[in-house]
Design an enzyme around this catalytic site. Sequence first.
Site, PDB file in Angstrom:
ATOM      1  N   CYS A   1       4.994   5.319   9.612  1.00 43.26           N
ATOM      2  CA  CYS A   1       5.671   4.665   8.488  1.00 43.26           C
ATOM      3  C   CYS A   1       7.145   5.014   8.346  1.00 43.26           C
ATOM      4  O   CYS A   1       7.997   4.121   8.348  1.00 43.26           O
ATOM      5  CB  CYS A   1       4.943   5.006   7.181  1.00 43.26           C
ATOM      6  SG  CYS A   1       3.281   4.336   7.083  1.00 43.26           S
TER       7      CYS A   1
ATOM      8  N   GLU B   1       0.845  -1.201   0.000  1.00 37.27           N
ATOM      9  CA  GLU B   1       0.000   0.000   0.000  1.00 37.27           C
ATOM     10  C   GLU B   1       0.876   1.244   0.000  1.00 37.27           C
ATOM     11  O   GLU B   1       1.998   1.236   0.505  1.00 37.27           O
ATOM     12  CB  GLU B   1      -0.927  -0.014   1.220  1.00 37.27           C
ATOM     13  CG  GLU B   1      -0.257  -0.236   2.576  1.00 37.27           C
ATOM     14  CD  GLU B   1       0.314   1.031   3.189  1.00 37.27           C
ATOM     15  OE1 GLU B   1      -0.036   2.125   2.694  1.00 37.27           O
ATOM     16  OE2 GLU B   1       1.098   0.943   4.141  1.00 37.27           O
TER      17      GLU B   1
END
EC number: 1.1.1.22
Length: 456
Positions: free
Chosen positions: A281, A154
């Site tokens: 992230c 993703e």
Amino acid sequence: MKIGVIGCGYVGLSTGVLWAVLGHDVVFLDEDERQIATLRQGEVPFYERGLQEVLARYRARTTYACGWSEWDADVDVAIIAVGTPAQPDGSPNLSYLQAAVQAVGDHWQAGRGTVVLLKSTLPPGTNALVHRWLQERLQFRGLSDQVTVVSNPEFLREGDALTDVFYPQRIIVGVQSRAGESLLRDLYRPLLTGPDTAPAVLQRPPGYTRPELFVTTPINAELIKYAANAFLAMKISFMNEFANLAERMGADILDIATGIGMDSRIGPQFLQAGVGWGGSCFGKDAAAILHTAEEQGVQLSLVQATVEANDRQRQIVLEKLHRHVPALQGAVIGVLGLSFKPGTEDVRDAPSQTIVRALRAAGAQVQAYDPMAMRTFAEANPDLAVAYTAQAADCFAGADAVLLLTEWPVFAELPWADLRAHMRGDLLLDGRNAWQGLSLSQHGYVYEGMGRGKIG
């Protein structure tokens, strides 16, 4: 098709709702009872713009399983989107992934041909590992099915995840079999060639063109994800280092960013200097790929420097504050913004956590406001004594200085003259270069930006 999604975080839910909108039946599984109970009530347990409305609209195509006893094994695709939290050495914890893979194997329907699709960010080589885990589980059960495991990373931005799901810039598919590639092409065909299928709550990005579906090997797909995040983080750290140089030499980093961003080879995105990057992230993925590189005997010097520069940038904010407020013991510091970026309640690795903790350790009183992240910040830092205010203006009351750490739109226009009268000091430290220093100085503030040596 019937699609199962394992893991109901923002990646799992945002990805899964795409398939429901495209006409597939989707079952979401999570072992967190409160998470599933909230979803069954029509609510999303975290904020992601538009997600709750879209899930509600397509409720007829979605079901929720609380634990594997409620899992529907009769699925064409099992999407794994579980967390991979960082361990002390930087490597990702794959225990949730392994547990999910083993459970898929335990509930496998012989002859069904379910394809396992990996959405979680996973270190290079994990696809092969998952394939082995699953094949061994099936062999243990006496099944001879050949399994297909696809890496489909993703590229979602928190706060804009649905936009990125329905209007992707590229679709990366790492696969070893023609069957896996064929199924993924069928799944994504509406996004590649069909009419616009996005819900009305989303706006088509200006100039958007259809994405390319890029087919490669699983290990390439895994590395693409890490390389992308490392490069974006590096752009920000690069600009922050130049911001520090520009400030020392009396230059303005905003003009410098504009000038280099005009080069199409560079582009204007991710050139915003400030207090540094955060979130779930960049830091975690940088640590993971550095660990992988070390295991392989390879130096990723630029990635290491990116992390170090980001850590240093948070300290530079504190150094700026110290120059204006030398004695932090007993000082009152207002903090505007706690989330790692606007549009989300996520405070994971947010600069605010480092800075507020340092302020409290120095004896300062902190009064903070965030339109969305005060609850999550308090939950993440239960040991920090912070006065959470009802509105942004309250952060100025009796403050020696006010710090902007997240550039929420609500902070762009405040009643500056009135707020100045309520402060004890006069410093506005703009950690995101979101304010105009000249106009603020007219109201009696001392303005400090990041990399803005001369702003006149």
